[in-house]
Scaffold this active site. Structure first.
Site, PDB file in Angstrom:
ATOM      1  N   GLU A  47       0.896  -1.246   0.095  1.00 58.71           N
ATOM      2  CA  GLU A  47       0.137  -0.086  -0.005  1.00 58.71           C
ATOM      3  C   GLU A  47       0.899   1.217   0.042  1.00 58.71           C
ATOM      4  O   GLU A  47       1.988   1.222   0.692  1.00 58.71           O
ATOM      5  CB  GLU A  47      -0.889  -0.100   1.110  1.00 58.71           C
ATOM      6  CG  GLU A  47      -1.580   1.378   1.631  1.00 58.71           C
ATOM      7  CD  GLU A  47      -2.179   1.241   2.971  1.00 58.71           C
ATOM      8  OE1 GLU A  47      -1.814   0.539   3.784  1.00 58.71           O
ATOM      9  OE2 GLU A  47      -3.078   1.938   3.095  1.00 58.71           O
ATOM     10  N   ASN A 110      -6.992   6.385  -1.653  1.00 56.64           N
ATOM     11  CA  ASN A 110      -5.889   5.133  -1.420  1.00 56.64           C
ATOM     12  C   ASN A 110      -6.101   4.334  -2.321  1.00 56.64           C
ATOM     13  O   ASN A 110      -7.054   3.379  -1.914  1.00 56.64           O
ATOM     14  CB  ASN A 110      -5.882   4.910   0.219  1.00 56.64           C
ATOM     15  CG  ASN A 110      -4.750   4.063   0.564  1.00 56.64           C
ATOM     16  OD1 ASN A 110      -4.059   3.603  -0.352  1.00 56.64           O
ATOM     17  ND2 ASN A 110      -4.464   3.937   1.755  1.00 56.64           N
ATOM     18  N   LYS A 127      -9.500   2.288  -1.673  1.00 55.48           N
ATOM     19  CA  LYS A 127      -9.734   1.566  -0.432  1.00 55.48           C
ATOM     20  C   LYS A 127     -10.958   2.144   0.252  1.00 55.48           C
ATOM     21  O   LYS A 127     -11.417   3.150   0.333  1.00 55.48           O
ATOM     22  CB  LYS A 127      -8.547   1.978   0.415  1.00 55.48           C
ATOM     23  CG  LYS A 127      -8.697   1.518   1.844  1.00 55.48           C
ATOM     24  CD  LYS A 127      -7.284   1.996   2.641  1.00 55.48           C
ATOM     25  CE  LYS A 127      -6.927   1.244   3.969  1.00 55.48           C
ATOM     26  NZ  LYS A 127      -5.772   1.841   4.649  1.00 55.48           N
ATOM     27  N   GLU A 146      -6.067   8.877   7.843  1.00 59.94           N
ATOM     28  CA  GLU A 146      -6.541   8.313   6.360  1.00 59.94           C
ATOM     29  C   GLU A 146      -7.836   9.125   6.223  1.00 59.94           C
ATOM     30  O   GLU A 146      -8.260   9.194   5.197  1.00 59.94           O
ATOM     31  CB  GLU A 146      -6.753   7.029   6.484  1.00 59.94           C
ATOM     32  CG  GLU A 146      -5.047   6.293   6.567  1.00 59.94           C
ATOM     33  CD  GLU A 146      -5.088   4.831   6.100  1.00 59.94           C
ATOM     34  OE1 GLU A 146      -4.743   3.894   6.659  1.00 59.94           O
ATOM     35  OE2 GLU A 146      -5.599   4.610   4.727  1.00 59.94           O
ATOM     36  N   CYS A 172      -4.893  -2.963   3.075  1.00 57.75           N
ATOM     37  CA  CYS A 172      -4.818  -2.866   4.349  1.00 57.75           C
ATOM     38  C   CYS A 172      -5.925  -2.844   5.227  1.00 57.75           C
ATOM     39  O   CYS A 172      -6.263  -4.232   5.522  1.00 57.75           O
ATOM     40  CB  CYS A 172      -4.140  -1.480   4.790  1.00 57.75           C
ATOM     41  SG  CYS A 172      -3.106  -1.397   6.011  1.00 57.75           S
ATOM     42  N   ASN A 197       0.201  -0.928   5.269  1.00 54.41           N
ATOM     43  CA  ASN A 197       0.986  -0.257   6.267  1.00 54.41           C
ATOM     44  C   ASN A 197       0.462  -0.307   7.594  1.00 54.41           C
ATOM     45  O   ASN A 197      -0.333   0.542   7.754  1.00 54.41           O
ATOM     46  CB  ASN A 197       1.264   1.300   5.739  1.00 54.41           C
ATOM     47  CG  ASN A 197       2.115   1.487   4.539  1.00 54.41           C
ATOM     48  OD1 ASN A 197       2.812   2.446   4.576  1.00 54.41           O
ATOM     49  ND2 ASN A 197       1.960   0.805   3.286  1.00 54.41           N
TER      50      ASN A 197
END
Ligand code: ING
Length: 315
Positions: A47, A110, A127, A146, A172, A197
């Site tokens: 990622e 993301n 994501k 995020e 993730c 991550n």
């Protein structure tokens, strides 16, 4: 009959704030070369593989934030990676921060792309499950912003027919949610590719042992694989980035839920496994034959409500 894909999990060690995209791409090409030497057909990168994990920082201005985003893919900095992979005939998954400008509107996701051995992007994923928080939180040992920097993905959980099988992607935190795998499982997915991550410590519970984080990672990907009869390839950006440790533990899991390869370091490291997509069939036709066993008339709450609604106190 078997449909074997030799998969390389190309774990990256730390990328610090000072590390440029060129450094990241150079290291990824070195892993790609190693994967080619070991006969891999497909390589999975982490990622946000081009930069440090920037959601740990409270970035104030759009200019500061946009430094970490790509408006084109391939971009000038990633073109060498695309070119070398095409020369080697290796497909790959790449995670990065995507800035899309559409009809004068900006959107930031993301994102990951699946690129086939001819160098063409066959699929894009954004994501869906964004962990952490949207505002600077002084109580946390470090930030996880995020929800500040990305919008939730708007592409769902697609599955693509490519490389002789059915491939899906996630990123993730998605791997912690069973819905992620099940939506792809309902499309017959045979291999889920994901980068991660994961901070090695809990910003809200510093005393949490970091082997618990590793246990939760394994638990999530092993369950997702077994319960949907699919391979799962999960690859970390690991190591200590500007003093902040990220979990390693890149993992390849079989449809039986067994770990068949796992990284041993927190550095750039390639893990390799021969993944026979036909191993999915037994699980999809017996214990997880969804058509025969699922009872969707009882599953309504899963999509009718987001949070918990507790029953009223018993009379
Ligand atoms: N990182 C972490 C992850 O889901 C996290 C955030 C860690 C959430 C541990 C909950 C528990 O692996 C990203 N980037 O999603």
């Amino acid at each position: 009959m078997s449909r074997i894909i030799r998969v390389g999990g190309a774990q990256l060690g730390a990328l610090n704030l000072a590390d440029t995209r060129d450094v990241a791409v150079e290291r990824m090409i070195a892993l790609l070369e190693q994967a080619a030497a070991e006969g891999c057909n497909l390589v999975v990168f982490p990622e946000l593989a081009l930069t440090t994990f920037f959601p740990r920082w409270n970035l104030e201005t759009p200019e500061e934030v946009d430094r970490y985003f790509e408006t084109d893919m391939p971009s000038p900095e990633t073109q060498p990676l695309f070119d070398r992979a095409k020369e080697l005939g290796i497909a790959f998954y790449l995670g990065y921060a995507e800035r899309e400008i559409e009809g004068g509107q900006e959107h930031r996701f993301n994102t990951s792309v699946l690129v086939n051995g001819d160098g063409n992007i066959v699929g894009k994923y954004r994501k869906v499950h964004l962990p952490g928080h949207a505002e600077f939180d002084p109580k946390r040992a470090f930030q996880h912003l995020e929800k500040k920097y990305f919008e939730p993905g708007n592409l769902g959980f697609p599955v693509w027919k490519t490389m002789g099988g059915l491939f899906g992607m996630c990123i993730c935190n998605d791997r912690r949610w069973p819905e992620t795998y099940r939506v792809m499982g309902l499309q017959g997915v045979e291999m889920v590719l994901l980068g991660f991550n994961t901070p090695a410590t809990n910003s809200q519970r510093p005393e949490e042992a970091d082997d618990l984080r590793g246990f939760h990672h394994d638990l999530s990907v092993q369950a997702g694989a077994y319960q949907n009869g699919t391979w799962v390839v999960a690859v970390a950006k690991a190591g200590v980035e500007d003093g902040h440790k990220l979990l390693g533990g890149s993992t390849i899991v079989s449809p039986a839920g067994q770990i068949v390869a796992k990284s041993q370091t927190l550095d750039d490291e390639l893990i390799v496994a021969d993944c026979d997509l036909d191993e999915c069939t037994f699980y999809k036709e017996t214990v997880f034959d969804f058509a025969r066993h699922r009872r969707i008339e009882h599953y309504g709450l899963i999509t009718q409500q987001t949070g918990v609604v507790r029953p009223d106190a018993a009379e």
